[in-house]
Design a protein around this motif. Structure first.
Motif, mmCIF file in Angstrom:
data_model
loop_
_atom_site.group_PDB
_atom_site.id
_atom_site.type_symbol
_atom_site.label_atom_id
_atom_site.label_comp_id
_atom_site.label_asym_id
_atom_site.label_seq_id
_atom_site.Cartn_x
_atom_site.Cartn_y
_atom_site.Cartn_z
ATOM 1 N N THR A 131 0.821 -1.211 -0.434
ATOM 2 C CA THR A 131 -0.019 -0.119 0.251
ATOM 3 C C THR A 131 0.840 1.730 -0.120
ATOM 4 O OG1 THR A 131 0.309 0.075 2.115
ATOM 5 C CG2 THR A 131 -1.806 -0.909 1.237
ATOM 6 N N GLY A 132 2.204 1.255 0.230
ATOM 7 C CA GLY A 132 2.922 2.621 0.491
ATOM 8 C C GLY A 132 2.658 2.816 2.047
ATOM 9 N N ASN A 133 2.001 2.212 2.674
ATOM 10 C CA ASN A 133 1.714 2.856 3.918
ATOM 11 C C ASN A 133 2.945 3.267 5.449
ATOM 12 O OD1 ASN A 133 -0.977 3.807 3.359
ATOM 13 N ND2 ASN A 133 -2.378 2.262 3.605
ATOM 14 N N ILE A 134 2.963 3.750 5.686
ATOM 15 C CA ILE A 134 3.604 3.910 7.217
ATOM 16 C C ILE A 134 3.316 3.157 7.835
ATOM 17 C CG2 ILE A 134 4.911 5.146 8.771
ATOM 18 C CD1 ILE A 134 5.358 7.019 7.306
ATOM 19 N N ILE A 135 3.385 1.556 8.404
ATOM 20 C CA ILE A 135 2.847 0.866 9.297
ATOM 21 C C ILE A 135 2.812 1.069 10.610
ATOM 22 C CG2 ILE A 135 1.087 -0.191 7.204
ATOM 23 C CD1 ILE A 135 3.695 -1.827 8.730
ATOM 24 N N GLY A 136 4.947 1.899 11.136
ATOM 25 C CA GLY A 136 5.124 1.856 12.051
ATOM 26 C C GLY A 136 6.512 2.286 12.287
ATOM 27 N N THR A 137 6.658 2.863 13.388
ATOM 28 C CA THR A 137 7.956 3.398 13.557
ATOM 29 C C THR A 137 8.743 2.619 14.110
ATOM 30 O OG1 THR A 137 7.346 4.607 14.865
ATOM 31 C CG2 THR A 137 6.953 5.983 12.678
ATOM 32 N N GLU A 138 9.985 2.631 14.559
ATOM 33 C CA GLU A 138 10.890 1.731 15.227
ATOM 34 C C GLU A 138 11.256 3.345 15.979
ATOM 35 O OE1 GLU A 138 14.460 -0.605 13.917
ATOM 36 O OE2 GLU A 138 15.378 -0.456 16.273
ATOM 37 N N ALA A 139 11.303 3.188 17.496
ATOM 38 C CA ALA A 139 11.721 4.307 18.189
ATOM 39 C C ALA A 139 13.405 4.111 18.113
ATOM 40 C CB ALA A 139 11.224 5.008 18.996
ATOM 41 N N LEU A 140 14.390 4.671 17.861
ATOM 42 C CA LEU A 140 15.442 4.753 18.041
ATOM 43 C C LEU A 140 16.553 5.985 18.154
ATOM 44 C CD1 LEU A 140 15.851 3.659 14.803
ATOM 45 C CD2 LEU A 140 16.572 2.290 16.431
ATOM 46 N N VAL A 141 17.381 5.904 19.741
ATOM 47 C CA VAL A 141 17.363 6.681 20.580
ATOM 48 C C VAL A 141 18.977 7.300 20.226
ATOM 49 C CG1 VAL A 141 19.459 5.369 22.389
ATOM 50 C CG2 VAL A 141 17.611 7.484 23.403
ATOM 51 N N ARG A 142 18.687 8.967 20.383
ATOM 52 C CA ARG A 142 20.310 9.802 19.695
ATOM 53 C C ARG A 142 20.417 10.469 21.965
ATOM 54 N NH1 ARG A 142 19.291 7.164 16.396
ATOM 55 N NH2 ARG A 142 19.832 7.338 14.554
ATOM 56 N N TRP A 143 22.022 10.296 21.752
ATOM 57 C CA TRP A 143 22.300 11.317 22.614
ATOM 58 C C TRP A 143 22.350 12.830 22.223
ATOM 59 C CZ3 TRP A 143 26.442 10.128 26.599
ATOM 60 C CH2 TRP A 143 27.075 11.268 27.460
#
Ligand code: C2E
Ligand code: MG
Ligand code: MG
Ligand code: MG
Length: 283
Positions: A52-64
């Motif tokens: 579908t090309g849809n964003i189905i989720g995100t992954e949270a990635l930490v930065r400092w």
């Protein structure tokens, strides 16, 4: 396989094997201070349904977001946070922040998306992980089915404890994903036992799909196996159209990688979501 190291090398983040305990201690204290002063920030990398090309989720990635060094990648501080146990408060901050953000997007009316959060074994073995997550679900009102926890095969944990904790997490209604799948010791039996919802194919296999037929075979096998077991599968590290086409030809339709998007600050994710909504209403 070795995980790719970050591009920028800051000396204070590279305690050499024979470095004095002082450097280690300095970094530990800096992390502690950074937690207090809220210097950590989450980036979010979209996960795309290629059908579908849809964003189905995100992954949270930490930065400092370091006051003098700028944005420091997790490879530079997560290992020390793990060693010192600071990963427990840092991990709790990540979980809470990711849930709050995901709920903000939902309340703003964007289509439902899940948020995936990486978990360290130190957090996992902590008695109160289930309690912490229960509280966060309560506080943030996130629908538990939209929270996914990423664990790795190489996590050292007692099997009995893992079954117990994962079982209780599943009862809460959250999703469990095995990250970096294929790089550790996969006891296939545990996939069922742990009621895993999703496998994430490690980027090291995806990287060489087009050049290494072994990697192509491994990826195809993981996808087929996941399908047979009724487990969802997502590929990470997708950078090229060719890799994407190969994955699609093997019926893997969920992908995450630079081909679509790099990890982005929350504001930029929102801009993407806004664009998607505009396109939808124009149709
Ligand atoms: P991971 O969980 O496997 O996350 C995926 C990593 O691959 C991210 O690196 C992401 O930026 C990178 N990546 C995504 N797509 C591509 C691509 O197409 N090509 C390439 N070359 N790389 C891609 P990042 O953000 O530097 O994170 C590295 C690792 O640090 C993560 O690997 C995870 O193990 C750890 N990490 C990040 N955030 C957290 C956290 O909040 N808690 C814990 N415990 N670990 C974290
Ligand atoms: Mg991950
Ligand atoms: Mg991974
Ligand atoms: Mg599922």
């Amino acid at each position: 396989r070795m995980k790719e190291d970050g591009k920028n090398n800051y000396n204070i983040f590279k305690p050499s094997p024979n470095s004095s305990g002082i450097e280690q201690l300095t970094l530990e204290n800096s992390i502690r201070k950074a937690l207090r002063e809220e210097e950590f920030v989450l980036y979010y990398q979209p996960q795309i349904d290629t059908l579908t090309g849809n964003i189905i989720g995100t992954e949270a990635l930490v930065r400092w977001n370091h006051p003098t060094l700028g944005l420091v990648p997790p490879a530079k501080f997560i290992p020390i946070a793990e060693e010192t146990g600071l990963i427990v408060p840092l991990g709790e901050w990540v979980l809470r922040t990711a849930c709050i953000q995901n709920q903000i997007w939902k309340e703003k009316g964007y289509p439902p998306m899940s948020v995936s959060v990486n978990l360290s074994s130190r957090q996992f073995s902590k008695q109160n992980l289930v309690k912490t997550i229960t509280e966060i679900l309560h506080e943030t009102h996130i629908d538990p089915q939209y929270l996914e926890l990423e664990i790795t095969e190489s996590m050292t944990m007692n099997v009995e404890v893992a079954i117990e904790v994962l079982g209780r997490l599943k009862e809460l209604g959250i999703q469990i994903c095995i990250d970096d799948f294929g790089t550790g010791y996969s006891n296939l039996y545990y996939l069922k036992l742990f009621s895993i919802d999703r496998l994430k194919i490690d980027q090291s296999f995806v990287r060489d799909i087009m050049t290494d037929s072994n990697d192509a075979d491994i990826v195809a096998t993981i996808i087929a196996m996941a399908h047979n077991l009724g487990i969802d599968v997502i590929a990470e590290g997708v950078e090229t159209k060719e890799q994407l086409d190969f994955l699609r030809s093997q019926n893997c339709h969920e992908v995450q990688g630079f081909y679509y998007h790099r990890p982005l600050p929350a504001e930029q994710i929102e801009q993407l979501l806004m664009k998607t909504m505009e396109i939808d209403t124009k149709l």
